[in-house]
Scaffold this active site. Structure first.
Site, short mmCIF file in Angstrom:
data_model
loop_
_atom_site.label_atom_id
_atom_site.label_comp_id
_atom_site.label_asym_id
_atom_site.label_seq_id
_atom_site.Cartn_x
_atom_site.Cartn_y
_atom_site.Cartn_z
N ASP A 215 0.89 -1.34 -0.08
CA ASP A 215 -0.05 0.11 0.03
C ASP A 215 0.35 1.16 -0.36
OD1 ASP A 215 -2.06 1.82 0.68
OD2 ASP A 215 -2.08 1.72 2.65
N ASP A 217 -0.48 5.11 1.42
CA ASP A 217 -0.04 6.31 1.76
C ASP A 217 -0.58 5.50 3.27
OD1 ASP A 217 -1.52 7.92 0.44
OD2 ASP A 217 -1.90 6.50 -1.02
N GLU A 224 -0.80 10.20 4.21
CA GLU A 224 -2.16 10.30 3.84
C GLU A 224 -2.68 11.26 2.23
OE1 GLU A 224 -4.63 7.52 3.18
OE2 GLU A 224 -3.86 6.68 4.70
N ARG A 260 -14.82 12.29 -0.85
CA ARG A 260 -13.68 12.56 -0.28
C ARG A 260 -12.65 13.53 -1.84
NH1 ARG A 260 -9.55 8.72 2.51
NH2 ARG A 260 -10.68 7.82 1.13
N SER A 303 -2.46 0.22 -4.70
CA SER A 303 -3.28 1.76 -3.85
C SER A 303 -4.47 2.53 -3.71
CB SER A 303 -1.74 2.99 -3.84
OG SER A 303 -2.48 4.27 -3.26
N GLY A 304 -4.80 2.47 -2.78
CA GLY A 304 -6.28 3.67 -3.06
C GLY A 304 -6.45 4.89 -3.51
N LYS A 348 -7.46 -4.94 -5.02
CA LYS A 348 -5.71 -4.50 -4.89
C LYS A 348 -5.69 -6.75 -4.61
CE LYS A 348 -5.08 -0.68 -2.09
NZ LYS A 348 -4.28 0.02 -0.47
N ASP A 371 -2.17 -1.25 5.52
CA ASP A 371 -2.41 -0.85 7.34
C ASP A 371 -3.61 -0.19 7.50
OD1 ASP A 371 -2.80 2.91 7.22
OD2 ASP A 371 -2.39 1.82 5.26
N ASN A 374 -8.98 -1.63 3.60
CA ASN A 374 -9.49 -1.67 2.50
C ASN A 374 -7.27 -2.93 1.48
OD1 ASN A 374 -7.63 0.18 2.82
ND2 ASN A 374 -7.36 1.15 0.41
#
Length: 427
Positions: A215, A217, A224, A260, A303-304, A348, A371, A374
């Site tokens: 991941d 962030d 983030e 967001r 990554s998201g 992912k 972390d 997700n």
């Protein structure tokens, strides 16, 4: 059955001890059934399990061994081993084996004692203990030492310099009824003791990982990115609140992501470059990835977050694959949308499978690190899934967790030692 004897030798270590003692055994045609040796602070502990020949009698062997040991300043103890006891020991070789890794800034006797108590409560036996981290200097003033930081880089350091993690590994023998329950016990204990405790099956895959998926962030970087963008757009508190609920698993990631992003509409594209340059790399990330790349690992970011920033890290760290969300711009400003499929938890996991299949790598050979909630889908399918400084929900559900040291602590979980890494840096 010929007589079997265990020989235990201890004393100050020096070159030539094994040669001298085994030469004595060789003169009497002794068979070595097992042998093990360790040295701690120049003190030797050497054990041999031997089978004596039928002729001549074993007594001359013992006398000569005692004489040779005395000349070398060593103590020797002989213990007869009954035939049934030996066969029971042989039969145990098919039992499950696990490796417990104890990782922290320093390791104390109290921490080891409490870990050993949990091991005993679960009817497991400790067969071997080994320190895999480097030797720790106790010098506090004055002189300067040479110490290694990132792979291949030596710098001057004193007592005020950052110290590498301390790591001890315990090889455990015996059946583990419920690995999940045992993991939960060690997770709770680790939180109490401020150390990380990981338990893995000692199998061929542990020593042959080939792909690591990160991941981004709050894992590879200590922020983030979407929160950084929100601060620049003046909507920081609103976005941070949504982010926190998503990471805790209270909101569906894709829906929270759209909410967001909508708040970022109109942010100038020029703002992104400055944020990318200031991304705070997580402690140990460069050392970890540098070592993995030299060892031939494939490294990916799943990554998201956003490709704009992931590709910046790709160039800086030497990442092979990047999969993240593609920001959409119109007239040099964010539209508040992304193009293509949102990279959520399920995506992912799909991407991890796709990369592994493309590279011919089994899932058991994959490491996944993250972390947030997700990240759980990819952590659950990887051979080594690691929750890194994660939220409580993620730590509870992941099989392994690191919370007290940097990302380079992962090197110890895959069996690397500091001296291996130093040799790699010199190569």
């Amino acid at each position: 059955m010929r007589e079997i004897v265990q020989i235990d030798i201890s004393g100050s270590d020096k070159p030539g001890i094994t040669k001298a003692l085994t030469q004595v055994l060789a003169r009497y045609d002794v068979t070595v059934l097992d042998i093990g040796q360790s040295v701690i602070h120049n003190t030797l502990a050497l054990g041999l399990l031997v089978e004596l020949p039928e002729e001549p009698a074993g007594c001359p062997v013992f006398k000569e061994l005692l004489f040779s040991a005395h000349e070398l300043g060593l103590d020797v103890r002989f213990t007869p081993v009954a035939a049934d006891a030996y066969e029971d020991w042989v039969a145990e070789q098919g039992q499950a084996r696990h490796i417990l890794t104890l990782l922290g800034r320093e390791i104390s006797a109290a921490q080891i004692a409490q870990v050993a108590a949990v091991v005993t409560q679960n009817q497991l036996n400790i067969e071997q203990i080994s320190r895999v981290s480097g030797r720790i200097t106790r010098r506090t003033t004055g002189a300067v030492d040479l110490t290694r930081t990132d792979i291949g880089v030596a710098v001057s350091a004193n007592a005020n310099s950052p110290q590498r993690p301390a790591c001890v590994q315990l090889w455990l023998k015996g059946p583990v009824g419920d690995v999940g329950t045992l993991h939960a016990s060690f997770l709770e204990l680790g939180s109490q003791l401020d150390v990380d405790i990981a338990i893995q099956e000692d199998d061929i895959f542990r020593r042959n990982r080939r792909l690591v998926c990160f991941d981004m962030d709050s894992t590879l970087i200590q922020t983030e990115v979407i929160d950084e963008l929100a601060t620049a757009a003046g909507v920081g508190p609103q976005v941070a609140a949504i982010t926190e609920r998503a990471m805790q698993g209270e909101l569906d990631f894709s829906e929270s992501f759209r909410r967001r992003m909508a708040l970022l509409e109109g942010l100038p594209e020029s703002v992104l470059a400055g944020i990318a340059e200031r991304l705070p790399i997580t402690d140990g990330a460069e050392r970890l990835i540098g070592a993995l790349k030299q060892l031939g690992y494939r490294v990916a970011i799943l990554s998201g977050g956003f490709t704009y920033f992931a590709e910046h890290l790709q160039r800086r760290l030497g990442i092979d694959d990047v999969h993240a969300n593609q920001l959409e711009f119109e007239h040099g400003r964010l539209t508040g949308r992304v193009t293509g499929r949102i990279v959520d938890g399920q995506r992912k996991a799909e991407l991890l499978r796709e990369i592994a299949a493309r590279e011919g790598i089994r899932l058991e050979q994959v490491i996944a690190v993250g972390d947030g909630a997700n990240d759980l889908p990819m952590l659950s399918i990887a051979g080594l899934g690691i929750a890194f400084h994660a939220k409580p929900l993620v730590k509870e559900q992941a099989r392994h967790s690191i919370a007290t040291v940097g990302l380079d602590g992962i090197l110890y979980l895959i069996g690397m030692r500091d001296r291996d890494l130093e040799a790699l840096g010199r190569a």
